[in-house]
Structures are given as structure tokens and as C-alpha cells.
Design an enzyme around this catalytic site. Structure first.
Site, PDB file in Angstrom:
ATOM      1  N   LYS A  72       0.823  -1.206   0.000  1.00  6.42           N
ATOM      2  CA  LYS A  72       0.000   0.000   0.000  1.00  6.42           C
ATOM      3  C   LYS A  72       0.859   1.259   0.000  1.00  6.42           C
ATOM      4  O   LYS A  72       0.510   2.247  -0.628  1.00  6.42           O
ATOM      5  CB  LYS A  72      -0.977  -0.007   1.173  1.00  6.42           C
ATOM      6  CG  LYS A  72      -2.080  -1.022   0.910  1.00  6.42           C
ATOM      7  CD  LYS A  72      -3.167  -1.035   1.935  1.00  6.42           C
ATOM      8  CE  LYS A  72      -4.237  -2.045   1.514  1.00  6.42           C
ATOM      9  NZ  LYS A  72      -4.834  -2.731   2.661  1.00  6.42           N
TER      10      LYS A  72
ATOM     11  N   LYS B 256      -9.527 -15.263 -10.008  1.00 10.04           N
ATOM     12  CA  LYS B 256     -10.591 -15.092  -9.036  1.00 10.04           C
ATOM     13  C   LYS B 256     -11.529 -13.930  -9.353  1.00 10.04           C
ATOM     14  O   LYS B 256     -11.108 -12.922  -9.899  1.00 10.04           O
ATOM     15  CB  LYS B 256      -9.907 -14.780  -7.697  1.00 10.04           C
ATOM     16  CG  LYS B 256     -10.450 -15.498  -6.516  1.00 10.04           C
ATOM     17  CD  LYS B 256      -9.570 -15.258  -5.299  1.00 10.04           C
ATOM     18  CE  LYS B 256     -10.018 -14.042  -4.529  1.00 10.04           C
ATOM     19  NZ  LYS B 256      -9.372 -13.869  -3.240  1.00 10.04           N
TER      20      LYS B 256
ATOM     21  N   LYS C  93     -13.662  -7.538  -6.562  1.00  9.34           N
ATOM     22  CA  LYS C  93     -14.163  -6.214  -6.902  1.00  9.34           C
ATOM     23  C   LYS C  93     -13.072  -5.356  -7.544  1.00  9.34           C
ATOM     24  O   LYS C  93     -13.344  -4.575  -8.439  1.00  9.34           O
ATOM     25  CB  LYS C  93     -14.798  -5.527  -5.698  1.00  9.34           C
ATOM     26  CG  LYS C  93     -13.881  -5.298  -4.541  1.00  9.34           C
ATOM     27  CD  LYS C  93     -14.632  -4.636  -3.388  1.00  9.34           C
ATOM     28  CE  LYS C  93     -13.795  -4.726  -2.124  1.00  9.34           C
ATOM     29  NZ  LYS C  93     -14.515  -5.133  -0.962  1.00  9.34           N
TER      30      LYS C  93
END
Ligand code: TRP
Length: 328
Positions: free
Chosen positions: A112, A195, A198
């Protein structure tokens, strides 16, 4: 023996088919057998500074979706993290067990920080401590986690262990990953790439209207068809069959399997059937989501009741921890 299970979800989007047939179906089983805490991790989502109105809406949306899927507030404790202030206190106390060097080496933190160098805030750095708190506040035995959360769970065990040895106690249970093993169904995305997720932009959401589902299925990756009988299916075709095995009847799956093996596959027909079956499987959930979302009074009642139950469990823990650490 009843085990304590804790699981949290950040309120950042809607549930999709993968969430439902993956984790959710297992949560439904777990709530029958164990002492479960399912919560919405709104404090965790603050690391990215979401819009306050959006955050509030998202919390209620996820809650409505959880309930619509069948999570039962009579069986499990379903709550919003920020309602339980004991979590903030234990977070402060557990921060004393977490070393800067370890936090900086956490994979999720490095990821991140690299992707968003202008927002490397302290909350992001101590995200694993807050997650450890969520788990230890109820002294969980098990945490159902995906691969990306395994390191966080390992850190949780380290903090628990450190606390126990520093204060010469066995108060904290060392939580283990809950392994669904064979039972975990992985729903692939419609773009042929692994997979459903979102962030991957390849998901069918439980709230998607029939028209939207048809559109998404129609756009799923296929090819010009096979020319030889009994060929292995390429991944992106196998993916469509995987979803079909979950939502369609055995006859339907056999029918298209036979078509494929005879090299007579008709993707148009397959997609039409698949869309229809996805719609049929999700329609009751979609209806329930919309009904629950329209009933704010009910949602608020569920939130308050969940908060009370979660606080009962949390305050027991925090009282004990204060005593062990010598603070009031
Ligand atoms: N970090 C988890 C995620 O991003 C969400 C989470 C927060 C969680 N606290 C937790 C999961 C405690 C399990 C247990 O998916």
C-alpha cells in the site's frame, strides 16, 4: 466444543458471487456450530480517507447484504467495529507489543505504501495491530482468512504470545486460521483471469439487476469454439463451467459438457442459460437486500443489538487486560 470465530470485512463495496459461494456459505455453517462474531471494519477503512457519507452508507449496505445472505443476529454477533470503543482501548494497549521494524516489513503495508506514497499514515502502519485487536478482543480460536490476511494473523499470534509471556499469563488464545479446505468454492472472474474480485472489475454482484447480469455474462471471454472432440477446456471456458456447476442443475452442466466434448459448443446458448441460472440463484437474495435496505429502523435495531452483544464480550477482555498490565 464450541469455538470462538471472528471475521471482519471492510465496508468498501458490495458482495459478489465469489464472496457468497466462497466465504459466506461457510459463515452460514459456522454460525450454527460456533460462537461467531462477524463485524464491519469501518475503522480499518479509514486509512484511505473515505467520504463520511459514503462510509455510513457502505456500512449499512454490507450489513443488509450479510443479513440477506442469511447471517442471523440470533445466532451470531453481527456488529459495527466503531460501536465497540473497547477495541480502541485494546488497540492502544496492544500497540506496545508491536515493533516498528516488524510493522514496516508487513507485506500489505509495503504494498500500500508503494502504491500510494502520499498517504503512508500511521493508521496504515498499525493496521495489523487493529486487526489483531479485533481478534483478541473476543479471544478467538479461529479466524477464517484468505491468503492475503495470513501474515496479519501470524502477527496477531505474536502479539498474543508476547503479551502472555510479558505478563506471565495464558490469557490470550493464539488464534488459528480457519481452514475450509475442500469446502471453499472459488468462483472465477468472467474475464478468464483467476478469481472474481471487486478490484479486478470482473464481478457479478448480488445486487446486480437481471439485465446487468445478462450483460456481464454475455461479455464473458470465450473464443470461436472447438473444432476437435474431447479437448481439454481452456481456463476461461472452464471458468464458465465452474460457475455453472454452482448455480445450475446437473442436467444443464451435462448438456453443455456433452456439447463441448462433441465440439458442438454454442456459447450463445451457454451464456443465456448461465445468466438465467445466476439470476434465479441470486434473485431471492437481491430482493432481501432491497427489502432490508428500505427498513432503516430494522437495520438500526440490529446494529444496536449487535453492539451490545459485542461490547459484553469485549469489556470482559479489556477489564482483564487492564488488570494484567496494571492500568485503570
Ligand atoms: N483486514 C481484513 C481484510 O482486509 C478485514 C479485517 C479487519 C479482519 N479485522 C479483521 C478479518 C479481523 C478477520 C479478522 O480483509
Amino acid at each position: 466444543m464450541k469455538k470462538t470465530v471472528v471475521s471482519g470485512i471492510r465496508p468498501t463495496g458490495n458482495l459478489h458471487l465469489g464472496n457468497y459461494y466462497g466465504a459466506m456459505v461457510n459463515f452460514l455453517k459456522m454460525q450454527e456450530e460456533h460462537r461467531c462474531f462477524f463485524f464491519i471494519a469501518d475503522w480499518h477503512s479509514l486509512t484511505t480517507h473515505p467520504d463520511p457519507k459514503m462510509l455510513k452508507t457502505n456500512v449499512k449496505n454490507i450489513l443488509a447484504e450479510y443479513l440477506a445472505c442469511g447471517l442471523d443476529p440470533k445466532k451470531a454477533t453481527i456488529y459495527v467495529q466503531s460501536d465497540v470503543k473497547e477495541i480502541a482501548e485494546l488497540y492502544l494497549l496492544l500497540n506496545m507489543q508491536a515493533y516498528l521494524g516488524e510493522l514496516e516489513k508487513t507485506v500489505s503495508f509495503k504494498d500500500k505504501a508503494r502504491k500510494n506514497p502520499s498517504n503512508v499514515n500511521a493508521g496504515l502502519l498499525t493496521y495489523p495491530v487493529l486487526m489483531a485487536t479485533d481478534i483478541l478482543i473476543h479471544n478467538a480460536d479461529f479466524v477464517p482468512v484468505g491468503k492475503d490476511q495470513e501474515q496479519h494473523l501470524e502477527m496477531t499470534r505474536n502479539y498474543a504470545q508476547r503479551f502472555n509471556s510479558r505478563y506471565e499469563t495464558d490469557f490470550f488464545t493464539l488464534p488459528q486460521p480457519f481452514n475450509f479446505g475442500q469446502e471453499l468454492i472459488k468462483i472465477p472472474g468472467l474475464d478468464g483471469s483467476g478469481k472474481m474480485g471487486k478490484s479486478e472489475g470482473n464481478a457479478i454482484y448480488l445486487i446486480d439487476e437481471p439485465k446487468e447480469i445478462e450483460k456481464k455474462v454475455k461479455r464473458a471471454l470465450t473464443d470461436s469454439g472447438v473444432t476437435e472432440p474431447n479437448q481439454p477446456k481452456p481456463d476461461y471456458i472452464e471458468n464458465l463451467f465452474t460457475i455453472m456447476r454452482v448455480v445450475s442443475t446437473a442436467d444443464v452442466v451435462e448438456h453443455f459438457d456433452r456439447q463441448w466434448n462433441r465440439a458442438e459448443i454454442r456459447y450463445g446458448e451457454l451464456k443465456k442459460q448461465l445468466a438465467e441460472d445466476i439470476i434465479k440463484a441470486t434473485a431471492p437474495i437481491r430482493t432481501a437486500i432491497n427489502d432490508i435496505k428500505a427498513n432503516d429502523e430494522y437495520l438500526n435495531h440490529i446494529i444496536d443489538e449487535g453492539a451490545d452483544k459485542a461490547r459484553q464480550s469485549a469489556s470482559k477482555t479489556i477489564r482483564e487486560v487492564r488488570q494484567l498490565m496494571g492500568v485503570r
